[in-house]
Design a protein around this motif. Structure first.
Motif: not given
Lengths: 437, 181
Positions: A254-256, A329, A335, A340, A343, A437, B107-110, B112-113, B115, B117-118, B145
């Motif tokens: 997951c992630g980008n 991740i 990023q 990150q 968070r 971001r 809204t945890t890291s993955p 958050l990547c 978006g 928060d939007d 959240e």
């Protein structure tokens, strides 16, 4: 299978073979796919013989710690006159990890069969599947499958006509990451606050309701029937890293990344090929920058380090991180690492059970400092404070939640210090690409 | 693992909530009492049925009041104070009334990547909830959240009451809200 994508030819779908196939959810559908053969066979074996096969297979815990499953089972003394319990840890809450959810919602009978075999092997007549409270769909699917299995006499009194009793129940959590820690899970199941317990005594001596207990992850238990059906040698032989790491493993990505999802590959697979071939590489126009490859509790690595990894328990350690739960991740060049990691720290601060001072205060303090840095109000001393904090948060608490907060943060600062310093100096980091971001 | 609503929801009002007489859930002959007894029989200690009992109360009453804690304690042989200690540990139990649609955005890291928060902003905007944890003036929505929902490959997952909605983007929010009954 790269659920929700089609299976990639280089995957080795064992556990994930039937993801996305609604028919596999039903008892008839599962039997038609070879289900419950292993249990039927197991119930006529000596429990110790099952433990020996699992030991020989080299299966290691898939929840994060990688403890040898057969060895764990062998700690349960059959015939000690005490009630024994099996707990299946389905509290999947580690950020980046979403494999157990798919096992439960697509192949519930695989988990039931694994639980039944496991319970029998450790001399337990009762198994509880502790599922996180948010997982409504997996809970409903599991409940339905359990009702089917109970009605068909597969579990319950005189399971499959063997004369053995195996009851399996779902226990729904209520929102607490810490309940994925095995002793916290047991406390929660007993109707208590989910505070981890001091070890020793270990669960095999005094666990659930004070009785000998084994706790296994969903993926671990789901692998057991395959091992009984095909043999320990088959499980070992499929791995490129035998004998230390054997079998296949589900990785949640997951992630980008271009194609997030679950992928099942054999142990020892090249992480570079995994990331660029199976997972489709970065998003268009982006580059991978950093990874946290085993759920958010393991150290952060750079993409260069990741590309050198052989995907097994030892391979991740060699590059300074851990395989963990297999929740990968990925952060790309758009990023901000300070943002990150702040968070991630906030996650641990929120999830600390607050029993130990180092964790309760440390996670909150670390979060405060990181968020200050992200807001452009940090100092160089702040970075030193984080390192000192992390040291006093590691190895000094009842469980490892506190360690888990420090691990990704400290390694992240070490590897991406420039981004932190740029924020401290009051300008954007040059390592963050335009449009970040 | 939600960042639960910390204050009594506006639409209901904290004081008001206390004046509504509590209607017990586990009355003699009720289906819920039968269900609770069935669950108790699965464990060697009836206190193990505490989390399930609290879930039943929340499903019936929408939240867990102090009266409910006393009722559950009476059923399972523990004090109301003990029950409160457990209720306050777990973030999914509501200690105040919440909106009809309880919306939890991961809204945890993955996420958050991706978006997330939007997505939070879009829910706040389109529901009329002024801030996280507050209920909209019409009593329909509460937005909070939440920490990792365990569906990171489907970022951003949003849990609305019991169900997940996956791969949510800000653009999809008005349609999702329109589809809620």
């Amino acid at each position: 299978m790269g659920y929700p994508h089609k299976s990639h030819p280089r995957e080795t779908p064992v556990l994930s073979k039937h993801f996305g196939d609604p028919e596999a959810r039903t008892l008839d559908g599962w039997k038609a796919r070879g289900g419950y053969k292993a249990l039927a066979q197991a119930l006529h074996m000596e429990p110790t013989a099952i433990v020996d096969i699992v030991k020989a297979s080299g299966l290691r815990g898939r929840g994060g710690a990688g403890f040898p499953t057969g060895l764990k089972w062998s700690f349960m003394k059959i015939g000690d006159g005490k009630e024994h319990y099996l707990c299946c840890n389905a509290d999947e809450s580690e950020p980046g990890t979403f494999k157990d959810r798919e096992i439960m919602r697509w192949t519930p009978h695989a988990l039931i069969e694994g639980c039944a075999v496991g319970a029998y092997a450790i001399g337990a007549e009762t198994a509880y599947i502790y599922i996180r409270g948010e997982f409504t769909e997996p809970i409903n699917v599991m409940e339905k499958a359990l009702a089917e299995a109970r009605a068909a006499g597969i579990i319950g009194k005189n399971a499959m006509g063997s004369g053995k009793n195996i009851d399996i129940w779902v226990h729904k959590g209520a929102g607490a990451y810490i309940c994925g820690e095995e002793t916290a899970l047991m406390n929660s199941l007993e109707g208590k606050r989910g505070n981890p317990r001091i070890k020793p005594p270990f669960p095999a001596v005094s666990g659930l309701f004070g009785k000998p207990t084994t706790i296994n992850n969903v993926e671990t238990l789901a692998a057991v029937p395959h091992i009984l059906n095909n043999g320990a040698e088959w499980y070992k032989a499929m791995s490129l890293s035998s004998p230390k790491s054997s079998g296949s493993k589900l990785f949640s990505v997951c992630g980008n990344v271009a194609k997030p999802g679950n992928y099942e590959v054999v142990m020892g697979f090249s992480f570079k090929e995994f990331l660029y071939d199976l997972c489709g590489g970065p998003l268009p126009g982006r580059k991978f920058k950093a990874l946290i490859p085993g759920g958010s509790s393991v150290p952060t690595i750079t993409i260069e380090e990741a590309e050198a990894i052989k995907m097994d328990y030892e391979g991740f350690v060699e590059q300074g991180t851990m395989l963990g739960s297999g929740g990968v991740i990925i952060f790309d060049d758009a990023q901000s690492m300070p943002r990150q990691l702040a968070r991630i720290a906030r996650f641990y601060a929120h999830e600390s059970c607050a029993q130990c001072t180092q964790c309760r205060e440390g996670t909150a303090w670390m979060t405060k400092i990181l968020e200050r840095i992200v807001a452009g109000q940090g100092t160089y001393e702040d970075l030193d404070t984080i390192f000192e904090l992390s040291e006093s948060m590691t190895g000094k608490t009842i469980c490892v939640l506190s360690d888990s907060c420090g691990a990704p943060v400290v390694s992240g600062i070490n590897k991406f210090r420039g981004e932190f310093e740029a924020l401290i100096k009051g300008r954007r980091s040059s390592t963050v690409a335009v449009g970040a971001r | 693992m939600s960042h639960g609503p910390s204050a009594p929801a506006q639409a209901h009002g904290g004081a008001h909530a206390h004046h509504v007489p509590y209607v017990p859930v586990f009355t003699d002959g009720s289906a819920r009492l039968k269900e609770l007894k069935d669950i108790i029989s699965r464990y060697p200690d009836k206190r193990a049925a505490l989390l399930p009992a609290l879930w039943m109360v929340q499903q019936e009453r929408g939240w867990i009041s102090e009266d409910a804690m006393r009722e559950v304690g009476d059923q399972l042989g523990c004090t109301a104070a003990y029950v409160k200690g457990v209720v306050t540990f777990y973030t999914m139990y509501h200690q105040h009334p919440v909106g009809k649609h309880f919306i939890q955005v991961c809204t945890t890291s993955p996420c958050l990547c991706a978006g997330a928060d939007d997505v939070v902003k879009a829910f706040l905007e389109h529901t009329g909830c002024k801030e996280l944890g507050l209920t909209s003036p019409d009593g329909k929505y509460t937005v909070i959240e939440v920490e990792c929902l365990g569906a990171c490959g489907f970022a951003t997952p949003v849990q609305i009451n019991e169900d997940y909605v996956e791969s949510v983007t800000p653009e999809k929010v008005p349609g999702i809200l329109a589809g809620l009954k």
